[in-house]
Scaffold this active site. Sequence first.
Site, mmCIF file in Angstrom:
data_model
loop_
_atom_site.group_PDB
_atom_site.id
_atom_site.type_symbol
_atom_site.label_atom_id
_atom_site.label_comp_id
_atom_site.label_asym_id
_atom_site.label_seq_id
_atom_site.Cartn_x
_atom_site.Cartn_y
_atom_site.Cartn_z
ATOM 1 N N SER A 1 0.850 -136.067 44.183
ATOM 2 C CA SER A 1 -0.229 -136.552 45.050
ATOM 3 C C SER A 1 -0.323 -138.062 44.931
ATOM 4 O O SER A 1 -1.361 -138.609 44.561
ATOM 5 C CB SER A 1 -1.550 -135.881 44.655
ATOM 6 O OG SER A 1 -2.588 -136.311 45.511
ATOM 7 N N LEU B 1 1.882 -134.122 49.156
ATOM 8 C CA LEU B 1 0.925 -134.416 50.229
ATOM 9 C C LEU B 1 1.586 -135.338 51.236
ATOM 10 O O LEU B 1 2.174 -136.364 50.849
ATOM 11 C CB LEU B 1 -0.299 -135.139 49.653
ATOM 12 C CG LEU B 1 -1.459 -134.342 49.064
ATOM 13 C CD1 LEU B 1 -2.118 -133.490 50.133
ATOM 14 C CD2 LEU B 1 -1.041 -133.492 47.897
ATOM 15 N N TYR C 1 1.448 -136.875 55.620
ATOM 16 C CA TYR C 1 0.534 -137.307 56.671
ATOM 17 C C TYR C 1 1.252 -137.308 58.006
ATOM 18 O O TYR C 1 2.447 -137.623 58.070
ATOM 19 C CB TYR C 1 -0.004 -138.711 56.328
ATOM 20 C CG TYR C 1 -1.057 -139.223 57.281
ATOM 21 C CD1 TYR C 1 -2.144 -138.420 57.639
ATOM 22 C CD2 TYR C 1 -0.978 -140.505 57.826
ATOM 23 C CE1 TYR C 1 -3.109 -138.885 58.513
ATOM 24 C CE2 TYR C 1 -1.941 -140.976 58.698
ATOM 25 C CZ TYR C 1 -3.008 -140.159 59.046
ATOM 26 O OH TYR C 1 -3.958 -140.614 59.920
ATOM 27 N N TYR D 1 -0.535 -147.357 60.154
ATOM 28 C CA TYR D 1 0.080 -146.739 58.967
ATOM 29 C C TYR D 1 1.484 -147.317 58.865
ATOM 30 O O TYR D 1 2.473 -146.691 59.213
ATOM 31 C CB TYR D 1 0.108 -145.221 59.138
ATOM 32 C CG TYR D 1 0.305 -144.435 57.859
ATOM 33 C CD1 TYR D 1 -0.723 -144.322 56.925
ATOM 34 C CD2 TYR D 1 1.503 -143.785 57.600
ATOM 35 C CE1 TYR D 1 -0.553 -143.577 55.765
ATOM 36 C CE2 TYR D 1 1.687 -143.038 56.439
ATOM 37 C CZ TYR D 1 0.652 -142.942 55.533
ATOM 38 O OH TYR D 1 0.818 -142.204 54.388
ATOM 39 N N LYS E 1 6.856 -140.788 54.705
ATOM 40 C CA LYS E 1 6.355 -139.425 54.887
ATOM 41 C C LYS E 1 7.373 -138.566 55.633
ATOM 42 O O LYS E 1 7.491 -137.366 55.370
ATOM 43 C CB LYS E 1 5.005 -139.441 55.613
ATOM 44 C CG LYS E 1 3.862 -140.039 54.775
ATOM 45 C CD LYS E 1 3.729 -139.377 53.417
ATOM 46 C CE LYS E 1 2.427 -139.747 52.709
ATOM 47 N NZ LYS E 1 2.391 -139.252 51.309
ATOM 48 N N ALA F 1 -6.768 -144.873 47.867
ATOM 49 C CA ALA F 1 -5.552 -145.318 48.556
ATOM 50 C C ALA F 1 -5.815 -145.499 50.045
ATOM 51 O O ALA F 1 -5.350 -146.469 50.655
ATOM 52 C CB ALA F 1 -4.426 -144.307 48.332
HETATM 53 P P1 NAD Z 1 -5.502 -141.545 45.736
HETATM 54 O O1 NAD Z 1 -5.755 -142.999 45.607
HETATM 55 O O2 NAD Z 1 -6.480 -140.604 45.143
HETATM 56 O O3 NAD Z 1 -4.074 -141.130 45.170
HETATM 57 C C1 NAD Z 1 -2.937 -141.944 45.150
HETATM 58 C C2 NAD Z 1 -2.547 -142.073 43.698
HETATM 59 O O4 NAD Z 1 -1.221 -142.601 43.587
HETATM 60 C C3 NAD Z 1 -3.446 -143.005 42.906
HETATM 61 O O5 NAD Z 1 -4.003 -142.307 41.822
HETATM 62 C C4 NAD Z 1 -2.479 -144.091 42.410
HETATM 63 O O6 NAD Z 1 -2.833 -144.558 41.142
HETATM 64 C C5 NAD Z 1 -1.173 -143.312 42.378
HETATM 65 N N1 NAD Z 1 0.052 -144.121 42.340
HETATM 66 C C6 NAD Z 1 0.419 -145.133 43.164
HETATM 67 N N2 NAD Z 1 1.621 -145.609 42.807
HETATM 68 C C7 NAD Z 1 2.037 -144.863 41.743
HETATM 69 C C8 NAD Z 1 3.196 -144.865 40.920
HETATM 70 N N3 NAD Z 1 4.174 -145.743 41.108
HETATM 71 N N4 NAD Z 1 3.287 -143.961 39.914
HETATM 72 C C9 NAD Z 1 2.287 -143.067 39.699
HETATM 73 N N5 NAD Z 1 1.182 -143.019 40.447
HETATM 74 C C10 NAD Z 1 1.052 -143.909 41.451
HETATM 75 O O7 NAD Z 1 -5.341 -141.304 47.312
HETATM 76 P P2 NAD Z 1 -5.028 -140.001 48.179
HETATM 77 O O8 NAD Z 1 -5.302 -140.435 49.569
HETATM 78 O O9 NAD Z 1 -5.703 -138.813 47.648
HETATM 79 O O10 NAD Z 1 -3.449 -139.841 48.042
HETATM 80 C C11 NAD Z 1 -2.804 -138.700 47.521
HETATM 81 C C12 NAD Z 1 -1.723 -138.242 48.484
HETATM 82 O O11 NAD Z 1 -2.333 -137.768 49.681
HETATM 83 C C13 NAD Z 1 -0.753 -139.343 48.913
HETATM 84 O O12 NAD Z 1 0.554 -138.827 49.005
HETATM 85 C C14 NAD Z 1 -1.270 -139.694 50.296
HETATM 86 O O13 NAD Z 1 -0.275 -140.286 51.115
HETATM 87 C C15 NAD Z 1 -1.653 -138.317 50.785
HETATM 88 N N6 NAD Z 1 -2.503 -138.280 51.989
HETATM 89 C C16 NAD Z 1 -3.712 -138.915 52.028
HETATM 90 C C17 NAD Z 1 -4.488 -138.883 53.176
HETATM 91 C C18 NAD Z 1 -5.836 -139.577 53.228
HETATM 92 O O14 NAD Z 1 -6.399 -139.743 54.311
HETATM 93 N N7 NAD Z 1 -6.405 -139.976 52.109
HETATM 94 C C19 NAD Z 1 -4.049 -138.170 54.308
HETATM 95 C C20 NAD Z 1 -2.818 -137.511 54.243
HETATM 96 C C21 NAD Z 1 -2.052 -137.573 53.085
#
Ligand code: NAD
Length: 297
Positions: free
Chosen positions: A120, A181, A183, A193, A201, A235
């Site tokens: 994630s 996860l 998008y 984006y 993605k 994020a």
């Molecule tokens: P989030 O900030 O909770 O999670 C992202 C995490 O990635 C953070 O904890 C960050 O510290 C970690 N991270 C970044 N670079 C890293 C690295 N090099 N090594 C280890 N960890 C690292 O945000 P989120 O939105 O919950 O993201 C989680 C997933 O969900 C991602 O893949 C994101 O693309 C996906 N996603 C998010 C959304 C949204 O609207 N928030 C929509 C679709 C998909």
Amino acid sequence: AGKRAFIAGVADDNGYGWAIAKSLAAAGAEILVGTWVPALNIFETSLRRGKFDESRVLPDGSLMEITKVYPLDAVFDNLDDVPEDIKSNKRYAGSSNWTVKEVAESVKQDFGSIDILVHSLANGPEVSKPLLETSRNGYLAALSASSYSYVSLLKHFLPLMNPGMSFVGFSRSLGGSSLSLTYIASERIIPGYGGGMSSAKAALESDTKVLAFEAGRKNKIRVNTISAGPLRSRAAKAIGFIDTMIEYSIANAPLQKELSADEVGNTAAFLASPLASAITGAVIYVDNGLNAMGVGV
Ligand code: NAD
């Protein structure tokens, strides 16, 4: 026996990783998390000081326990990959064993095996730039942190993953499953984006299919990805258009409500369970149906 999950990408209680951890914990899994090294200190301090206690409450009233927090930087596979400036960086030098290979080794040493692997995490240093203005380095960094990081995690954790079991009741209700996860910007144009994140993605979704084949044949592990709707995570706030995306979804999706992270967490728990024993290589949309719309209304 209870199942054990390793969730990479938890650094606060706002993101999808946290919600997935909670849903898996509610289903009886033991929770291990991987936290990005620069975010480790504040996450552990906040946990210890009870800052997340309210959001640790599970449906039965108990608090989610995180058995262990591992420092992780998923852009480095092993120590040889780590450049000097990172090695000597204060935040990194304060922890050890945070490359993907070392984390897998530590988990193996501590617990022997896991049943569920969750990715994630994502990072695109040039996410706010249109693709036409993205540098080669920015693009490759997005792919490295957001796509290859999954290939690497699965590769290193596969040897310690227990294979999935057939559906023989809820005593064996979780296991043999890996997910990430994604998008919808991978397949449709989502202006804003940028930085190669849409490309990252697309790679993640394509890799989900190939990895499902390879890990399925070799290890009986299922590999799926959840295409999630917009959530106000740390994020997402950094990208800068999350409120617009949430409003757009509420206005245009078949289900006109704000998506809750728990809805994604519950889908993750389903995908990790034998209820999903024939689902692999799939992109599962958890977005109030927005992906099915052809035009805004
Ligand atoms: P989030 O900030 O909770 O999670 C992202 C995490 O990635 C953070 O904890 C960050 O510290 C970690 N991270 C970044 N670079 C890293 C690295 N090099 N090594 C280890 N960890 C690292 O945000 P989120 O939105 O919950 O993201 C989680 C997933 O969900 C991602 O893949 C994101 O693309 C996906 N996603 C998010 C959304 C949204 O609207 N928030 C929509 C679709 C998909």
